[in-house]
Design a protein around this motif. Structure first.
Motif, PDB file in Angstrom:
ATOM      1  N   GLY A 127       0.836  -1.194   0.000  1.00  0.00           N
ATOM      2  CA  GLY A 127       0.000   0.000   0.000  1.00  0.00           C
ATOM      3  C   GLY A 127       0.867   1.239   0.000  1.00  0.00           C
ATOM      4  N   GLN A 128       0.298   2.349  -0.426  1.00  0.00           N
ATOM      5  CA  GLN A 128       1.036   3.600  -0.480  1.00  0.00           C
ATOM      6  C   GLN A 128       0.118   4.721  -0.014  1.00  0.00           C
ATOM      7  OE1 GLN A 128       1.977   5.146  -4.371  1.00  0.00           O
ATOM      8  NE2 GLN A 128       3.906   6.024  -3.691  1.00  0.00           N
ATOM      9  N   ARG A 129       0.576   5.505   0.957  1.00  0.00           N
ATOM     10  CA  ARG A 129      -0.187   6.653   1.410  1.00  0.00           C
ATOM     11  C   ARG A 129      -0.122   7.736   0.341  1.00  0.00           C
ATOM     12  NH1 ARG A 129      -4.095   6.258   4.659  1.00  0.00           N
ATOM     13  NH2 ARG A 129      -3.810   8.356   5.536  1.00  0.00           N
ATOM     14  N   ARG A 130      -1.272   8.186  -0.086  1.00  0.00           N
ATOM     15  CA  ARG A 130      -1.385   9.149  -1.165  1.00  0.00           C
ATOM     16  C   ARG A 130      -2.435  10.197  -0.824  1.00  0.00           C
ATOM     17  NH1 ARG A 130       2.626   9.468  -4.560  1.00  0.00           N
ATOM     18  NH2 ARG A 130       3.294   9.609  -2.389  1.00  0.00           N
ATOM     19  N   THR A 131      -2.364  11.326  -1.511  1.00  0.00           N
ATOM     20  CA  THR A 131      -3.483  12.248  -1.641  1.00  0.00           C
ATOM     21  C   THR A 131      -3.907  12.207  -3.104  1.00  0.00           C
ATOM     22  OG1 THR A 131      -2.078  14.133  -2.190  1.00  0.00           O
ATOM     23  CG2 THR A 131      -2.533  13.742   0.167  1.00  0.00           C
ATOM     24  N   ALA A 132      -5.018  12.858  -3.431  1.00  0.00           N
ATOM     25  CA  ALA A 132      -5.420  12.907  -4.836  1.00  0.00           C
ATOM     26  C   ALA A 132      -4.317  13.533  -5.683  1.00  0.00           C
ATOM     27  CB  ALA A 132      -6.720  13.689  -4.977  1.00  0.00           C
ATOM     28  N   ASP A 133      -3.716  14.618  -5.180  1.00  0.00           N
ATOM     29  CA  ASP A 133      -2.658  15.283  -5.942  1.00  0.00           C
ATOM     30  C   ASP A 133      -1.444  14.378  -6.138  1.00  0.00           C
ATOM     31  OD1 ASP A 133      -4.116  17.594  -6.277  1.00  0.00           O
ATOM     32  OD2 ASP A 133      -3.158  18.672  -4.622  1.00  0.00           O
ATOM     33  N   SER A 134      -1.030  13.688  -5.090  1.00  0.00           N
ATOM     34  CA  SER A 134       0.172  12.870  -5.224  1.00  0.00           C
ATOM     35  C   SER A 134      -0.097  11.606  -6.042  1.00  0.00           C
ATOM     36  CB  SER A 134       0.758  12.513  -3.849  1.00  0.00           C
ATOM     37  OG  SER A 134      -0.127  11.718  -3.092  1.00  0.00           O
ATOM     38  N   LEU A 135      -1.330  11.095  -6.036  1.00  0.00           N
ATOM     39  CA  LEU A 135      -1.639   9.957  -6.894  1.00  0.00           C
ATOM     40  C   LEU A 135      -1.639  10.376  -8.365  1.00  0.00           C
ATOM     41  CD1 LEU A 135      -2.315   7.053  -7.413  1.00  0.00           C
ATOM     42  CD2 LEU A 135      -4.687   7.505  -6.755  1.00  0.00           C
ATOM     43  N   VAL A 136      -2.186  11.542  -8.655  1.00  0.00           N
ATOM     44  CA  VAL A 136      -2.116  12.060 -10.022  1.00  0.00           C
ATOM     45  C   VAL A 136      -0.653  12.239 -10.434  1.00  0.00           C
ATOM     46  CG1 VAL A 136      -2.612  14.048 -11.505  1.00  0.00           C
ATOM     47  CG2 VAL A 136      -4.387  13.153  -9.987  1.00  0.00           C
ATOM     48  N   ALA A 137       0.169  12.746  -9.521  1.00  0.00           N
ATOM     49  CA  ALA A 137       1.595  12.924  -9.825  1.00  0.00           C
ATOM     50  C   ALA A 137       2.283  11.588 -10.058  1.00  0.00           C
ATOM     51  CB  ALA A 137       2.280  13.683  -8.689  1.00  0.00           C
ATOM     52  N   THR A 138       1.877  10.564  -9.335  1.00  0.00           N
ATOM     53  CA  THR A 138       2.436   9.225  -9.544  1.00  0.00           C
ATOM     54  C   THR A 138       2.075   8.704 -10.931  1.00  0.00           C
ATOM     55  OG1 THR A 138       2.249   8.745  -7.177  1.00  0.00           O
ATOM     56  CG2 THR A 138       2.517   6.869  -8.656  1.00  0.00           C
ATOM     57  N   ILE A 139       0.807   8.798 -11.284  1.00  0.00           N
ATOM     58  CA  ILE A 139       0.359   8.321 -12.592  1.00  0.00           C
ATOM     59  C   ILE A 139       1.050   9.092 -13.712  1.00  0.00           C
ATOM     60  CG2 ILE A 139      -1.664   8.153 -14.106  1.00  0.00           C
ATOM     61  CD1 ILE A 139      -3.303   7.565 -11.546  1.00  0.00           C
ATOM     62  N   ALA A 140       1.349  10.357 -13.464  1.00  0.00           N
ATOM     63  CA  ALA A 140       2.021  11.186 -14.476  1.00  0.00           C
ATOM     64  C   ALA A 140       3.434  10.716 -14.782  1.00  0.00           C
ATOM     65  CB  ALA A 140       2.048  12.646 -14.031  1.00  0.00           C
ATOM     66  N   THR A 141       4.015   9.849 -13.931  1.00  0.00           N
ATOM     67  CA  THR A 141       5.362   9.323 -14.199  1.00  0.00           C
ATOM     68  C   THR A 141       5.326   8.028 -14.999  1.00  0.00           C
ATOM     69  OG1 THR A 141       5.517   7.986 -12.160  1.00  0.00           O
ATOM     70  CG2 THR A 141       6.189  10.313 -12.019  1.00  0.00           C
ATOM     71  N   ARG A 142       4.172   7.540 -15.397  1.00  0.00           N
ATOM     72  CA  ARG A 142       4.089   6.307 -16.171  1.00  0.00           C
ATOM     73  C   ARG A 142       4.406   6.588 -17.639  1.00  0.00           C
ATOM     74  NH1 ARG A 142      -1.181   3.960 -12.967  1.00  0.00           N
ATOM     75  NH2 ARG A 142      -0.004   3.223 -11.156  1.00  0.00           N
ATOM     76  N   ALA A 143       5.015   5.616 -18.260  1.00  0.00           N
ATOM     77  CA  ALA A 143       5.527   5.829 -19.623  1.00  0.00           C
ATOM     78  C   ALA A 143       4.434   6.254 -20.587  1.00  0.00           C
ATOM     79  CB  ALA A 143       6.214   4.555 -20.121  1.00  0.00           C
ATOM     80  N   GLY A 144       3.263   5.633 -20.484  1.00  0.00           N
ATOM     81  CA  GLY A 144       2.183   5.970 -21.402  1.00  0.00           C
ATOM     82  C   GLY A 144       1.752   7.410 -21.304  1.00  0.00           C
ATOM     83  N   VAL A 145       1.877   7.997 -20.122  1.00  0.00           N
ATOM     84  CA  VAL A 145       1.538   9.408 -19.926  1.00  0.00           C
ATOM     85  C   VAL A 145       2.701  10.307 -20.353  1.00  0.00           C
ATOM     86  CG1 VAL A 145       0.831  11.149 -18.237  1.00  0.00           C
ATOM     87  CG2 VAL A 145      -0.043   8.809 -18.061  1.00  0.00           C
ATOM     88  N   LEU A 146       3.908   9.899 -20.033  1.00  0.00           N
ATOM     89  CA  LEU A 146       5.073  10.717 -20.359  1.00  0.00           C
ATOM     90  C   LEU A 146       5.226  10.954 -21.859  1.00  0.00           C
ATOM     91  CD1 LEU A 146       7.654   9.179 -17.859  1.00  0.00           C
ATOM     92  CD2 LEU A 146       6.675  11.483 -17.753  1.00  0.00           C
ATOM     93  N   VAL A 147       4.816   9.995 -22.679  1.00  0.00           N
ATOM     94  CA  VAL A 147       4.983  10.150 -24.129  1.00  0.00           C
ATOM     95  C   VAL A 147       3.769  10.794 -24.806  1.00  0.00           C
ATOM     96  CG1 VAL A 147       6.553   8.178 -24.209  1.00  0.00           C
ATOM     97  CG2 VAL A 147       4.115   7.825 -24.688  1.00  0.00           C
TER      98      VAL A 147
END
Length: 264
Positions: A197-217
């Motif tokens: 598990g990972q402690r997140r907020t909505a902002d930090s979860l969005v920031a996490t997803i933003a580091t995925r390759a499909g989003v980065l490209v």
């Protein structure tokens, strides 16, 4: 995935190395212990080590770790965070280590980027007889209803083929770890999952997803629209709208033990 598209995805992380280091989760220690299948102090290669998420857990478990990472920006983050770790520039297809020099080769969220036709031989070269090769993936638990909803809203680019438990199980159901050299004998692949598990907020979860390759490209307008949909979804859910929450996850592991050397 076409080779050129795959290459773009695999090399996209350096542009977001700082965000990757800040927001990506580490790995469940129980999963790492199981992946190692070795005593504390084992010589371990963290291959495709990124910013050191898996490396740090290996250090905490007492392994003698060498980290190898091809991207200069990711490697710089790893060296900054873990200055005592031996961290080398290199890739799975050309590992800068001597023959039979490690007892385990682990790859955290990286094995699927390797050209295993080449990397399998390189891994076999550096792996000692009796050693282990394991891939680890952090996946969101989409058995939880709101997590499944998040995956649907994010789409396949934001939530890729190994980012949820269901998709990871499908991707690895018939997976095998290719032979590690023509003289190597390997056991049958083993698969296991460990709660995380990972402690997140909505902002930090969005920031996490933003580091995925499909989003980065993604082109910037598409990226902004995708992250906007995810942000709106999280704001609409009682589980995620009000401050911190735990993102339900698992660390999935695919492992194969090298049994020894067979006659040529």
């Amino acid at each position: 995935m076409e080779p050129e598209v795959r290459r773009r995805h695999a090399t996209s992380f350096g542009a977001a190395a700082g965000a990757y280091a800040e927001h990506r989760p580490g790995y469940a220690p129980a999963a790492v212990r199981w992946a190692l299948a070795a005593a504390p102090g084992a010589r371990v290669l963290d291959l495709g080590a990124g910013t050191g998420k898996l490396t740090s857990t290996l250090v905490e478990l007492g392994a003698d770790v060498t980290a190898v990472e091809p991207d200069p920006a990711m490697l710089a983050e790893l060296r900054r965070a873990l200055p005592a770790v031996r961290a080398l520039s290199g890739g799975a297809e050309a590992i800068p280590l001597p023959d039979a020099s490690v007892d385990a080769v682990l790859a955290g969220n990286a094995l699927h980027w390797f050209d295993m036709a080449v990397a399998g031989r390189e891994i076999g070269r550096v792996l000692a007889p009796g050693g282990v090769l394991a891939g680890l993936w952090n996946v969101m638990d989409d058995r939880v209803e709101w997590v499944a909803g998040l995956a649907r809203v994010g789409g396949s680019a934001a939530v890729g083929p190994r980012d949820t438990l269901g998709s990871w199980r499908a991707a690895t159901a018939r997976a095998h770890l290719p032979g590690t050299g023509r003289t190597a004998r390997s056991g049958s692949p083993e698969q296991a999952e460990f709660p995380h598990g990972q402690r997140r907020t909505a902002d930090s979860l969005v920031a996490t997803i933003a580091t995925r390759a499909g989003v980065l490209v993604m082109p910037e307008p598409e990226r902004a629209a995708t992250l906007g949909r995810i942000r709106a979804f999280l704001a609409s859910r009682p589980e995620t709208a009000g401050g911190e929450f735990t993102l339900p996850m698992l660390t999935g592991v695919l492992r194969v033990r090298r049994l020894g050397i067979s006659p040529r």
